[in-house]
Design an enzyme around this catalytic site. Structure first.
Site, short mmCIF file in Angstrom:
data_model
loop_
_atom_site.label_atom_id
_atom_site.label_comp_id
_atom_site.label_asym_id
_atom_site.label_seq_id
_atom_site.Cartn_x
_atom_site.Cartn_y
_atom_site.Cartn_z
N GLU A 274 35.12 34.02 37.73
CA GLU A 274 34.77 32.87 38.67
C GLU A 274 33.11 32.77 38.90
O GLU A 274 32.97 31.56 39.35
CB GLU A 274 35.19 33.43 40.20
CG GLU A 274 35.76 32.45 40.95
CD GLU A 274 36.60 33.02 42.37
OE1 GLU A 274 37.57 32.66 42.22
OE2 GLU A 274 35.99 33.58 43.08
N HIS A 295 48.21 50.48 21.44
CA HIS A 295 49.70 50.22 20.55
C HIS A 295 50.34 49.08 20.85
O HIS A 295 51.55 48.57 20.56
CB HIS A 295 50.70 51.45 20.89
CG HIS A 295 49.98 52.76 20.57
ND1 HIS A 295 50.27 53.54 19.35
CD2 HIS A 295 48.99 53.44 20.97
CE1 HIS A 295 49.80 54.53 19.39
NE2 HIS A 295 48.85 54.55 20.20
N LYS A 409 44.39 23.66 44.59
CA LYS A 409 44.44 23.49 46.04
C LYS A 409 44.76 22.20 46.71
O LYS A 409 45.88 22.09 47.21
CB LYS A 409 43.40 24.40 46.85
CG LYS A 409 43.24 25.80 46.68
CD LYS A 409 42.27 26.21 47.87
CE LYS A 409 42.01 27.55 47.43
NZ LYS A 409 40.71 28.06 48.08
O1 PA5 Z 1 35.96 34.84 45.51
C1 PA5 Z 1 36.36 34.07 46.11
O2 PA5 Z 1 35.88 33.51 47.12
C2 PA5 Z 1 37.91 33.95 46.12
O3 PA5 Z 1 38.55 34.69 45.54
C3 PA5 Z 1 38.15 34.14 47.75
O4 PA5 Z 1 38.07 35.40 47.94
C4 PA5 Z 1 39.85 33.89 47.78
O5 PA5 Z 1 39.87 32.25 47.50
C5 PA5 Z 1 40.36 34.04 49.21
O6 PA5 Z 1 39.80 33.02 49.87
P1 PA5 Z 1 39.66 33.13 51.43
O7 PA5 Z 1 38.95 34.62 51.76
O8 PA5 Z 1 39.03 32.22 52.13
O9 PA5 Z 1 41.21 33.33 51.94
#
Ligand code: PA5
Length: 421
Positions: A274, A295, A409
């Site tokens: 990310e 394996h 989303k």
């Molecule tokens: O690292 C990030 O920002 C994401 O993985 C969020 O943690 C994830 O999308 C969850 O978001 P939220 O905490 O707003 O529900």
């Protein structure tokens, strides 16, 4: 402290080696707040900020959960659960409630499995969502909260702990309205960098981890990792993986010989994927669990396209070793190992794999900490976070945003008919 071993990687680079000048510049931008996404670098101060009142409140809440619950249901997705799960599975604390992680998907079968696992045991919920609007955890929270209210009536609200934004979002509104004990995800900390805030610390403490030791070790590790020098392990790792990337090694596999490391690898994949995968660039983070995957994936790693680099995380000593027994007659032919610890045997296997992979064209970086405990976990977290920020800046991206996550989303909410989409 974390050690990085580059002996299996340097021969793949030019004679100039990793670009520590660029690592130093990236580190300076991070420390001075002059780089991209500087508003989201609060994770650098989390251990210091959390020590004191916040940690007292976290440990008190954790004690209450431990006293009243056989199960803690942690509801969250991505950065809102991976760090806690990684730590709990790595450290494996004893005598705490079972932790069930929910809200990571929308599968009815998985939900029903979790509800069956919970059964009619006493439980509490820690719902974690910074935005408070993420569909997967919001749906799971509605379901588990309904169950809790049915079981405990008005007292259910004393069993719900909300970790969310300090002022905004649906979860914040519900938590305030219902009077849940609440913890804050700081504004300047993104989900994947939040494990050392209440996001990770409350579930870790409730499960029985010693979070005071953990936070103390993290503060020390971040201090060490701020060293501006090529002997900083975060520089070594960040600069070497970037140099290898520029040589066509576009995939990094994170490997460990400890099955309990599996969720650390999941946490690492989110952290690096990310943070770096944007604007058409970024090393693809993958993971394997050795020896098992030798394996299954071993053939590809040894012999497939030469686009791989490998980072192996190890622990200097096992928590408890186990000696290979001697057997009269030696029917299985294993007496040559008798009397040797499995820890030593595993280490030799690790060296053998490294030599084979390096010879096969897969550069190998080693990352090690002394022990699989709270300190080792904290050191690995701080090391990988620091290296990720430096590496992202070296790559030229903003390591602290995730614009690409929004695309699915938008489609999902529109197709499900969410009002206003
Ligand atoms: O690292 C990030 O920002 C994401 O993985 C969020 O943690 C994830 O999308 C969850 O978001 P939220 O905490 O707003 O529900």
């Amino acid at each position: 402290m974390v050690k990085v071993d580059l002996s299996g990687a340097l021969s793949f680079l030019d004679s100039t080696g990793p670009d520590y000048g660029a690592a130093g510049q990236a580190h300076r931008a991070l420390a001075e707040g002059s780089g991209k996404g500087a508003d989201f670098t609060g994770w650098l101060q989390l251990p210091r900020r959390v020590q004191g009142e916040e940690l007292k409140r976290i440990t008190a809440a954790a004690e209450r959960i431990r006293d009243t619950s056989e199960v803690l249901v942690v509801v969250g997705i991505g950065g809102s659960y991976l760090g806690a799960r990684a730590g709990i599975e790595l450290i494996k604390p004893k005598n705490g409630p079972e932790v069930i992680f929910a809200g990571t998907g929308l599968s009815p079968d998985d939900l029903n499995d979790k509800l069956e696992r919970l059964g009619d045991r006493e439980f509490s919920i820690n719902v974690v969502s910074k935005s408070g609007t993420t569909l997967e955890p919001a749906a799971a929270f509605r379901i588990f909260r309904g169950l809790l209210e049915k079981k405990y009536g008005a007292a259910a609200r004393k069993r719900i702990y909300a970790t969310t934004d300090k002022a905004r979002g649906v979860l914040k509104t519900i938590a305030d309205g219902e009077g849940y004990e609440s913890f804050v995800v700081p504004d300047d900390v993104g989900g994947r960098f939040s494990v050392l805030s209440a996001v990770g610390l409350l579930p870790l403490a409730a499960a029985g981890c010693d979070v005071r030791t953990l936070v103390g070790a993290a503060a020390e590790a971040l201090y060490e990792l701020d060293r501006r020098s090529p002997d900083n392990p975060a520089w070594q790792y960040a600069a070497t993986r970037n140099a290898l990337y520029s040589k066509g090694k576009t995939i990094e596999i994170l490997a460990s010989y400890e099955p309990s490391f599996r969720y650390m690898a999941e946490w690492w994949k989110q952290l690096y994927g990310e943070s770096e995968g944007k604007n058409g660039v970024g090393i693809y983070p993958a993971s394997v669990e050795y020896n098992a995957d030798l394996h299954s994936m071993g053939q590809y790693i040894q012999d497939g396209p030469r686009t791989l680099m490998e980072t192996v995380v190890s622990f200097e000593r096992p928590r408890r070793d186990y000696e290979m027994p001697f057997v009269m007659g030696d029917a299985d032919g294993l007496n040559y190992l008798a009397g040797r610890g499995l820890g030593e045997i595993s280490r030799v296997a690790m060296e053998a794999v490294k030599a084979a992979h390096v010879a096969g064209g897969v550069p190998n970086m080693g990352v090690s900490v002394p022990l699989r405990d709270e300190e080792g976990f904290a050191e690995l977290v701080c090391f990988f976070e620091m290296a990720c920020a430096i590496s992202g800046y070296m790559l030229g991206v903003n390591p602290f945003d995730q614009p690409g996550v929004e695309a699915y989303k938008k489609n999902m909410f529109r197709m499900l008919g969410k009002p206003g989409t």
